[in-house]
Design a protein around this motif. Structure first.
Motif, short mmCIF file in Angstrom:
data_model
loop_
_atom_site.label_atom_id
_atom_site.label_comp_id
_atom_site.label_asym_id
_atom_site.label_seq_id
_atom_site.Cartn_x
_atom_site.Cartn_y
_atom_site.Cartn_z
N ILE A 67 0.82 -1.22 0.00
CA ILE A 67 0.00 0.00 0.00
C ILE A 67 0.85 1.27 0.00
N ALA A 68 2.12 1.15 0.40
CA ALA A 68 2.99 2.33 0.45
C ALA A 68 4.45 1.89 0.49
N VAL A 69 5.33 2.85 0.17
CA VAL A 69 6.78 2.65 0.28
C VAL A 69 7.31 3.83 1.06
N LYS A 70 8.10 3.55 2.09
CA LYS A 70 8.67 4.62 2.92
C LYS A 70 10.18 4.46 3.02
N HIS A 71 10.87 5.60 3.07
CA HIS A 71 12.31 5.57 3.29
C HIS A 71 12.67 6.33 4.56
N GLU A 72 11.67 6.76 5.29
CA GLU A 72 11.85 7.44 6.57
C GLU A 72 10.95 6.76 7.60
N ASP A 73 11.21 7.04 8.86
CA ASP A 73 10.40 6.48 9.96
C ASP A 73 10.36 4.95 9.90
N ILE A 74 11.51 4.34 9.67
CA ILE A 74 11.59 2.88 9.61
C ILE A 74 11.55 2.34 11.03
N PRO A 75 10.68 1.34 11.29
CA PRO A 75 10.63 0.76 12.63
C PRO A 75 12.01 0.25 13.08
N GLU A 76 12.32 0.48 14.32
CA GLU A 76 13.65 0.17 14.86
C GLU A 76 14.00 -1.32 14.70
N ASP A 77 13.04 -2.21 14.93
CA ASP A 77 13.36 -3.64 14.82
C ASP A 77 13.70 -4.03 13.38
N LEU A 78 13.04 -3.40 12.39
CA LEU A 78 13.37 -3.69 10.99
C LEU A 78 14.77 -3.17 10.66
N LYS A 79 15.13 -1.99 11.19
CA LYS A 79 16.48 -1.45 10.99
C LYS A 79 17.53 -2.41 11.56
N GLN A 80 17.27 -2.90 12.77
CA GLN A 80 18.23 -3.79 13.42
C GLN A 80 18.39 -5.10 12.65
N GLU A 81 17.29 -5.67 12.17
CA GLU A 81 17.36 -6.90 11.37
C GLU A 81 18.16 -6.66 10.09
N TYR A 82 17.92 -5.54 9.44
CA TYR A 82 18.63 -5.19 8.21
C TYR A 82 20.12 -5.03 8.49
N GLU A 83 20.46 -4.29 9.53
CA GLU A 83 21.87 -4.07 9.87
C GLU A 83 22.57 -5.38 10.22
N ALA A 84 21.89 -6.28 10.93
CA ALA A 84 22.48 -7.57 11.27
C ALA A 84 22.72 -8.40 10.01
N LYS A 85 21.79 -8.35 9.09
CA LYS A 85 21.93 -9.07 7.82
C LYS A 85 23.11 -8.51 7.01
N GLN A 86 23.21 -7.19 6.95
CA GLN A 86 24.32 -6.55 6.23
C GLN A 86 25.66 -6.91 6.85
N LEU A 87 25.74 -6.92 8.18
CA LEU A 87 26.98 -7.26 8.87
C LEU A 87 27.36 -8.72 8.59
N ALA A 88 26.38 -9.61 8.62
CA ALA A 88 26.66 -11.02 8.33
C ALA A 88 27.17 -11.20 6.90
N GLN A 89 26.58 -10.49 5.95
CA GLN A 89 27.05 -10.57 4.56
C GLN A 89 28.46 -10.02 4.43
N TYR A 90 28.76 -8.94 5.11
CA TYR A 90 30.10 -8.35 5.08
C TYR A 90 31.13 -9.33 5.65
N LYS A 91 30.80 -9.93 6.78
CA LYS A 91 31.72 -10.88 7.41
C LYS A 91 31.94 -12.11 6.52
N ALA A 92 30.89 -12.57 5.85
CA ALA A 92 31.02 -13.71 4.95
C ALA A 92 31.94 -13.37 3.78
N LYS A 93 31.81 -12.16 3.23
CA LYS A 93 32.68 -11.72 2.14
C LYS A 93 34.13 -11.63 2.60
#
Length: 106
Positions: free
Chosen positions: A73-99
């Motif tokens: 119904i919508a796309v937002k790039h602001e006001d991202i829920p904190e838990d979604l930010k944390q999940e995203y950051e953890a995923k990015q860190l895991a990908q970086y470490k794997a590389k």
């Protein structure tokens, strides 16, 4: 839950179709998460901080995702829920470490 995973997979596929148009101008888009019909994204590269990023999202990305993915119904790039930010950051860190591990070993 499986329906949500199917929706997320379709969102990611659709964003992958959009991505080359943003990359052409030096930008990119990252999928952060999906909740309650809202797709959360981060604009990166040249799109990060660009005064046109909001317009690109509302007049391009949002319309395409709404047409391609049932339930969006919508796309937002602001006001991202904190838990979604944390999940995203953890995923990015895991990908970086794997590389790093693949490049340099342990």
């Amino acid at each position: 839950m499986e329906e949500n995973q199917d929706t997320i997979a379709l969102i990611e596929q659709t964003i992958d179709k959009i991505r080359p148009f943003l990359q052409r101008d030096g930008g990119d888009i990252d999928f952060i998460g999906f909740r309650d019909g809202i797709v959360y994204v981060a604009m990166t590269g040249a799109c990060s901080g660009c005064m046109y990023a909001g317009a690109d999202i509302s007049s391009g990305v949002e319309i395409i995702l709404q047409e391609e993915v049932p339930g969006v119904i919508a796309v937002k790039h602001e006001d991202i829920p904190e838990d979604l930010k944390q999940e995203y950051e953890a995923k990015q860190l895991a990908q970086y470490k794997a590389k790093q591990k693949a490049l340099f070993g342990e």
